[in-house]
Scaffold this motif. Structure first.
Motif, PDB file in Angstrom:
ATOM      1  N   LYS A  51      31.990  35.407  52.069  1.00 44.62           N
ATOM      2  CA  LYS A  51      32.561  36.900  52.565  1.00 44.62           C
ATOM      3  C   LYS A  51      31.785  36.892  54.164  1.00 44.62           C
ATOM      4  O   LYS A  51      30.629  36.985  54.099  1.00 44.62           O
ATOM      5  CB  LYS A  51      31.813  37.768  51.590  1.00 44.62           C
ATOM      6  CG  LYS A  51      32.347  39.243  51.968  1.00 44.62           C
ATOM      7  CD  LYS A  51      31.451  40.083  50.893  1.00 44.62           C
ATOM      8  CE  LYS A  51      31.893  41.411  51.106  1.00 44.62           C
ATOM      9  NZ  LYS A  51      31.395  42.481  50.252  1.00 44.62           N
ATOM     10  N   TYR A 104      35.882  42.711  56.144  1.00 41.76           N
ATOM     11  CA  TYR A 104      35.305  41.529  55.712  1.00 41.76           C
ATOM     12  C   TYR A 104      36.416  40.541  55.221  1.00 41.76           C
ATOM     13  O   TYR A 104      37.606  41.200  54.651  1.00 41.76           O
ATOM     14  CB  TYR A 104      34.422  41.689  54.512  1.00 41.76           C
ATOM     15  CG  TYR A 104      33.096  42.679  54.977  1.00 41.76           C
ATOM     16  CD1 TYR A 104      32.073  42.064  55.345  1.00 41.76           C
ATOM     17  CD2 TYR A 104      33.346  44.058  54.524  1.00 41.76           C
ATOM     18  CE1 TYR A 104      30.814  43.042  55.582  1.00 41.76           C
ATOM     19  CE2 TYR A 104      32.369  44.900  55.374  1.00 41.76           C
ATOM     20  CZ  TYR A 104      31.168  44.376  55.764  1.00 41.76           C
ATOM     21  OH  TYR A 104      30.074  44.998  55.857  1.00 41.76           O
ATOM     22  N   ILE A 121      37.459  37.092  52.860  1.00 38.93           N
ATOM     23  CA  ILE A 121      36.945  35.934  51.747  1.00 38.93           C
ATOM     24  C   ILE A 121      37.679  34.594  52.227  1.00 38.93           C
ATOM     25  O   ILE A 121      38.811  34.801  52.184  1.00 38.93           O
ATOM     26  CB  ILE A 121      37.153  36.531  50.352  1.00 38.93           C
ATOM     27  CG1 ILE A 121      36.873  38.024  50.184  1.00 38.93           C
ATOM     28  CG2 ILE A 121      36.639  35.633  49.535  1.00 38.93           C
ATOM     29  CD1 ILE A 121      35.556  38.051  50.133  1.00 38.93           C
ATOM     30  N   TYR A 134      27.728  36.062  57.567  1.00 35.73           N
ATOM     31  CA  TYR A 134      28.459  35.760  56.302  1.00 35.73           C
ATOM     32  C   TYR A 134      27.687  35.780  54.804  1.00 35.73           C
ATOM     33  O   TYR A 134      26.338  35.579  55.235  1.00 35.73           O
ATOM     34  CB  TYR A 134      29.581  34.574  56.217  1.00 35.73           C
ATOM     35  CG  TYR A 134      28.411  33.262  56.234  1.00 35.73           C
ATOM     36  CD1 TYR A 134      28.146  32.576  55.161  1.00 35.73           C
ATOM     37  CD2 TYR A 134      28.182  32.732  57.631  1.00 35.73           C
ATOM     38  CE1 TYR A 134      27.538  31.399  55.138  1.00 35.73           C
ATOM     39  CE2 TYR A 134      27.236  31.699  57.571  1.00 35.73           C
ATOM     40  CZ  TYR A 134      26.943  30.847  56.419  1.00 35.73           C
ATOM     41  OH  TYR A 134      26.171  29.672  56.398  1.00 35.73           O
ATOM     42  N   ASP A 144      30.246  35.528  48.332  1.00 31.27           N
ATOM     43  CA  ASP A 144      30.766  36.555  47.510  1.00 31.27           C
ATOM     44  C   ASP A 144      30.644  36.642  46.214  1.00 31.27           C
ATOM     45  O   ASP A 144      30.871  35.797  45.422  1.00 31.27           O
ATOM     46  CB  ASP A 144      32.444  36.524  47.770  1.00 31.27           C
ATOM     47  CG  ASP A 144      33.299  37.759  47.104  1.00 31.27           C
ATOM     48  OD1 ASP A 144      32.501  38.707  46.662  1.00 31.27           O
ATOM     49  OD2 ASP A 144      34.413  37.565  47.081  1.00 31.27           O
TER      50      ASP A 144
END
Lengths: 288, 916
Positions: A226, A256, A258, A276, A279
């Motif tokens: 993420k 953000y 993914i 980052y 996630d």
């Protein structure tokens, strides 16, 4: 570190009729490895197995080159850490306990005091351990665990009972510690500051659902990262699409994305991403 | 702020397991003694070398023209022989028998029966059967269905009672097992004033009137030691109203009793059984016989209108109602003896007064821990006691009669009974009903056989006390004879010093609390202080009986030796000191069974004295035999035997030893911990400090347990005792449990819970240490050491404490061996437990900390079991042959108990898991 530091082959653990670990095969290398999963998924049991505290009913466990459960009596693996019970010698003060534990573990007191300060323990050192709150007691245990020298550090639920600020601190400390020695942490919390993750094992009902090898983040094909885009939301969405992100999240004026490892690398190289993390939703058993 | 313990799945299991263990421990503690008691009961009735089933034969022998007549025939061995009994004891019973036989369809009704008492299982009184054969009143309770080899009869009636289905099933089983032909019928018979209900119903009491009125209900009860005895209080009302009672008993002989028999009669039975009955209205007696393997003394009895009763056992003596009757009776008995020639006639067996009326009925078991006495005095208050051997004054006086008038029935006993005669008579003193329930120590037994001559002069005081209330400061058993050829006076004193016990408890508490405080555990110190004080209270409540001094004086005249036998409840360190004196005695000796050594002195035809000392070992009852021989020309022989007294030497010095010992031990542990930590830190300092907490906890627990066990000893001698009664009796009498028992059990629970918690906590710390890098071997070694400390320290402390409580002077004089011996034995025992547990655990790779959670419970359980086993086995009639004499017998009991408990713990540990 070359090669795995922990190897588990078809490990089964039962608590009476309950199967705590069901045929787990896993190889863990250096850096920070996360054991992820819901409560009761087998994370703590796996740590106990690695620590030599729980003989599996079946399977082979090698830790730091030591086959732990060979023979009748378990052999001591080169691990220290914090697992399970949080018993403290209630007749000691926090300071005494740090000194005492350090003397047992051969730890550096300087390092312990440094950690105590970082963790905000300074104001509680003179208190008896029984008078510490659960969060403070956890800090104390983490302080000692992190200061204890060993080849491998095991930590169980390092973020439980901690306030957000301390969670960040602990995450940073674990990331820092993982650069010195392998760290295996069982958690279901993934704070953003938890960097340097080199592997993530997803457990559910005692089974290893999936193991993500994150030793080379750029080679991770799954969209586990993420990344925070340093662009306005509209531009960020456009850039994310170009990078091949699987999902874009806009929240509070920040965007953000993914993405997988290659996209993350490109994002960072092009200066589109300012940071980052993993996630959590992608590392859940459901996603796995 | 309180820490919140993180709860995970395994933690939940852990908690559950802790509670399961806790409750299991409590249950185990509650019931193990009962189970053991059952085991000992079974063991007692199946001793080696003892016939599985005692034959029990009784009959009436016609002596004069009286309706009570019978023919007795004894054909020898004990199985498959047929006894022929003809008995017309009761026409009513005969009629009743006929009636029931008719109901059952039994014809050809022969008066023939072998009555055998099969080995007793735990009896279920509500599922028993009677077998009636012929027209006699032979009644057998069939305790189980294993009758094929033990019962031979022809045409008998079988009547089972209990719940209808159970009674019918039992009856069917019996008939099937013995291959009997017959049919089962439910019936309900009412006969005269009583009623008789049959197969599928309950046989209640029935009354038989006319010449022999017998009134009974449940007339046989298995007592705590496997003997039959009357079903108190059911059987006493008949006694009160003069109808009579019966009881059946069976008892094996122990070695001491055998020795006694052999010495006296030249032959000893292996055991004896009897059916004993009284009908006070007509003076009838059912006699009983004594038989075992081989030839045994054999008696029967008679009953005439004039001779109002006789009950005989190997050395039970009854007295006739008049001189002439007595003489006739004596001749009769002698003739019987002569006829069967199975026992020597000894004047001491039968003693006859010339003015005595029905005087005394006495049951003697020959067992030194068992006695029962009833006294009925004569009209002239002449004491008529002979051959009476009061072995233990524990149970209570059954009844006291004067002039045939019942003064005090047993169940009405209150604090004191006095039955006086002015100068000659009987004084029997029972202290209280608790006397019956809680047990009572009797410091000494008394036996004399040559008490009085035909003048009947006698004066007996029997004074006993209980543990309640005031200290047993004085006990006096004295006999004086006016002009009697022998005199025996025994004085025994015992006392419980409340200040001493409280002081010791306080010191114990301080000893516990001070080091704890020093180790910065004020809360634990406070808690344990409270526990220790509680323990002190219990110690006081249940406190051991302090045997005091005793003094036996025997004297005689002429050449006849004086031989006396009595029993002393002694403790380690006690001793019997002897002084023999006389004008011309030439030998005096004292032998103490179970003691260390004997003493003998001799002098020839000179006046003089000599003294000696016999030491005693563990607390127990000692059989002391003294004998004094003199030449024929001797005019006076006397022997003084005295034991150490402590009552008069109460001293605060005695307080110091136990408290000091504990305090020193605790301080040493704590100081060692401090020293180690200050010097090099490390694991052991932690453990030394921590282990003391649990060691002292266990110390208190041990004190409680040991005290509790000791407190039960006198109960075992005949009084009420939790562990010595059958489960059923426990249910029946649970309401009679003394409050102290509940206190004890509650304290058990608290202490076991505390220890369990402590170990649980300690185990968590162990894991923490392990994860800090502490070596596994060190941790395991520590745990083993903790186990040792857990047992050794309290074991030693308890022994020291109790030893000093009993006799401070002894403890002071022998403090070193006492301490050393106690510590050594504690370590040995601890090594047995801890070592066995650890080794097996290591061998199995399953020495989990949960095993150690259960360890204190195991220690408690095993230790108690060991003690209980010791008591049980010691009460066996046949002494166990201990193959390895250098090893204390108690250790073997503990080993045996550990063999039971440790595997269970391992199972528990493996179930819980194999952590650490």
């Amino acid at each position: 570190m070359s090669g795995p530091v922990v190897e588990l082959e078809d490990v089964w653990v039962r608590y009476g009729p309950t199967v705590a670990l069901a045929g787990v095969t896993l190889r863990i290398g250096g850096g920070l490895t996360l054991l992820l999963g819901a409560n009761g998924s087998g994370k703590t049991t796996l740590l106990k197995v690695v620590a030599g505290l729980r003989r599996p009913s079946r399977g082979r466990v090698v830790v730091g080159g030591v086959e732990v459960y060979r023979g009748l009596a378990p052999r001591r693996p080169p691990v220290t850490g914090l697992i399970g019970d949080e018993e403290l010698p209630y007749w000691m003060s926090a300071r005494e306990y740090i000194e005492y534990a350090s003397s047992i573990a051969g730890a550096s007191l300087e390092r312990a005091w440094e950690l105590a300060e970082k963790l905000g323990l300074s104001g509680f050192l003179e208190r008896r351990t029984w008078a510490l709150s659960s969060g403070t007691a956890k800090k104390l245990l983490l302080c000692i665990a992190l200061s204890t020298p060993s080849r491998i550090l095991l930590v169980d639920e390092p973020f439980a009972n901690l306030d957000p600020a301390t969670v960040s601190t602990v995450a940073s400390l674990l990331a820092e510690e993982s650069r010195r020695r392998p760290v295996i942490a069982a958690t279901h919390i993934l704070p953003p500051q938890l960097g340097g993750v080199r592997g993530a094992a997803i457990l559910a009902a005692g089974r290893l659902l999936r193991y993500y090898d994150l030793s080379d983040p750029w080679m991770v094909e799954e969209p586990l990262y993420k990344a925070r885009l340093s662009l306005e939301p509209a531009k960020a969405i456009e850039a994310a699409e170009k990078l091949g992100a699987s999902e874009v999240i806009v929240r509070g004026g920040e965007a953000y994305a993914i993405m997988n490892g290659a996209a993350l690398k490109a994002c960072l190289e092009e200066g589109l991403c300012s940071g980052y993390t993993l996630d959590p939703s992608r590392l859940s058993p459901q996603a796995a | 702020m309180k820490r919140v313990v993180k709860i995970k799945l395994h933690r939940g299991m852990n908690t559950n397991f802790k509670f399961i263990l806790f409750f299991l421990s409590i249950i185990l503690l509650l019931f193990q003694s009962t189970l053991l008691a059952s085991a000992s009961t079974s063991a007692q009735i199946r001793p080696q070398g003892f016939p599985k089933a005692l034959e029990l034969v009784y009959a009436y022998t016609p002596i004069e023209s009286h309706s009570h007549e019978g023919v007795y025939s004894h054909l020898g061995s004990f199985i498959n022989n047929i006894e022929t009994i003809s008995n017309t004891y009761s026409s009513d019973l005969r009629a009743l028998g006929g009636l029931v036989a008719g109901k059952l369809g039994l014809r050809d009704y022969e008066p023939r029966l072998i009555v055998r008492v099969s080995p007793l299982e735990a009896p279920l009184y509500n599922e028993s059967c009677y077998i009636y054969a012929g027209n006699i009143n032979a009644i057998v309770e069939v305790w189980n269905t294993n009758l094929r080899e033990s019962l031979v009869f022809r045409n008998a009636m079988l009547a089972c009672y209990g719940p209808p289905s159970a009674a019918r099933r039992l009856a069917s089983n019996i008939l099937a097992s013995i291959g009997a032909r017959g049919s089962l019928k439910g019936f309900n018979v009412t006969y005269k004033r009583g009623h008789f209900e049959g197969v599928a119903a309950y046989i209640g009491r029935f009354n038989v009137s006319a010449s022999g009125r017998v009134d009974w209900e449940r007339w046989a009860v298995l007592d705590s030691e496997g003997r039959y005895e009357w079903d108190f209080p059911y059987l006493l009302p008949p006694l009160v109203n003069g109808t009579g009672y019966m009881y059946l008993y069976e008892k094996p002989m122990d070695q001491e009793a055998k020795l006694f028999y052999e010495k006296r009669y030249g032959v000893a039975p292996d055991g004896y059984a009897g059916l004993y009955g009284i009908n006070t209205s007509v003076g009838t007696r059912l006699n009983y016989t004594v038989r075992g393997l081989g030839r045994v003394p054999y008696f029967d009895t008679t009953c005439t209108p004039a001779v109002r009763g006789l009950t005989m056992s190997a050395y039970t003596v009854l007295v006739a109602s008049s001189p002439s009757d007595a003489l006739r009776l004596a001749k009769l008995v002698r003739s019987r003896f002569s006829r069967y020639d199975t026992a020597k006639v000894n004047d001491s067996v039968v003693w006859i007064t010339n003015k005595a009326y029905l005087s005394l009925i006495h049951y003697l078991s020959g067992h030194p821990r068992y006695w029962r006495v009833g006294v009925i005095n004569g009209t002239t208050y002449n004491l008529s006691i002979a051959g009476v051997r009061i072995l233990k004054m524990v149970g209570g006086v059954i009844a006291v009669r004067v002039d045939g008038r019942l003064l005090v029935p047993a169940y009405e006993l209150r604090d004191t009974i006095y039955v006086y005669s002015k100068s000659r008579g009987v004084l029997l003193e029972a202290s209280s009903p608790l006397f019956l329930n809680r047990g009572l120590s009797v410091v000494a037994g008394l036996a004399w056989e040559r008490l009085a001559n035909s003048t009947g002069a006698g004066h007996v005081w029997l004074s006993v006390g209980s543990l309640t209330g005031t200290p047993l400061s004085a006990r006096l058993v004295e006999a004086r004879g006016l002009g009697a050829p022998s005199l025996l006076a025994l004085e025994a004193r015992a006392g419980l010093s409340w200040p001493r016990a409280l002081g010791a408890a306080a010191l114990l508490a301080l000893a516990v609390a001070a080091p704890l405080y020093a180790t910065r555990r004020p809360l634990a110190a406070l808690g344990l202080l409270a526990l220790a004080l509680g323990a002190g209270v219990v110690v006081v409540y249940h406190s051991v009986i302090v045997p005091g001094g005793f003094r036996v004086v025997a004297s005689g005249e002429g050449g006849a030796p004086i031989a006396q036998e009595f029993y002393v409840y002694g403790w380690r360190g006690d001793s019997i000191e002897l002084t023999a004196s006389g004008e011309c005695f030439y030998n005096a000796s004292v032998n103490v069974t179970g003691g260390r050594g004997s003493w003998g002195a001799s002098a020839s035809n000179v006046a003089g004295s000599s003294s000696g000392r016999v030491g005693l070992g563990d607390p127990r009852i000692y059989n002391v035999t003294i004998e004094l021989r003199g030449g024929r020309a001797c005019r006076v022989l006397s022997l003084l035997v005295s034991g150490r007294g402590s009552s008069s030497r109460d001293s605060l010095r005695g307080l110091v030893a136990p408290g000091l010992a504990l305090a020193l031990a605790g301080a040493a542990l704590a100081a060692l911990g401090f020293w180690v930590r200050g010097r090099r830190g490390g694991l052991w300092a932690w453990h030394l400090e921590a282990s003391y907490l649990y060691a002292v906890s266990a110390a208190i627990a041990w004190v409680l347990l040991y005290t509790y066990s000791m407190a039960q000893r006198p109960c075992k001698l005949g009084g009420f005792c939790i562990s010595n009664i059958s489960p059923r009796a426990l249910l029946l009498t649970v309401s009679e449990l003394p409050l102290q028992a509940y206190v004890i059990l509650a304290l058990y629970a608290v202490i076991v819970a505390a220890i369990l918690y402590g170990y649980h906590h300690e185990s968590g710390l162990d894991r923490r240490l392990y994860l800090l890098g502490a070596g596994r071997t060190g941790l395991q070694a520590y745990k083993l050491a903790s186990l040792v400390a857990l047992v050794a320290l309290p074991y030693a402390s308890a022994r020291i404490l109790l030893g000093v409580l009993v006799d401070p002077s002894v403890a002071l004089e022998t403090l070193y061996p006492l301490v050393a011996g106690s510590l050594a034995s504690g370590v040995i025992v601890a090594l047995v437990y801890g070592g066995a547990t650890a080794l097996l655990g290591i061998a199995l790779g399953r020495l989990s900390y949960t095993l150690l959670v259960a360890a204190p419970a195991a220690v408690v359980a095993v230790s108690t079991m060991g003690i209980r086993a010791q008591l049980a086995f010691e009460s066996l009639p046949l002494k166990l042959a201990v193959p390895f004499t250098p090893i204390p017998r108690l250790l073997w009991y503990h080993i045996a108990a550990a063999l039971v408990v440790v595997p269970l713990l391992l199972l528990a540990g493996s179930w819980r898991g194999r952590e650490l």
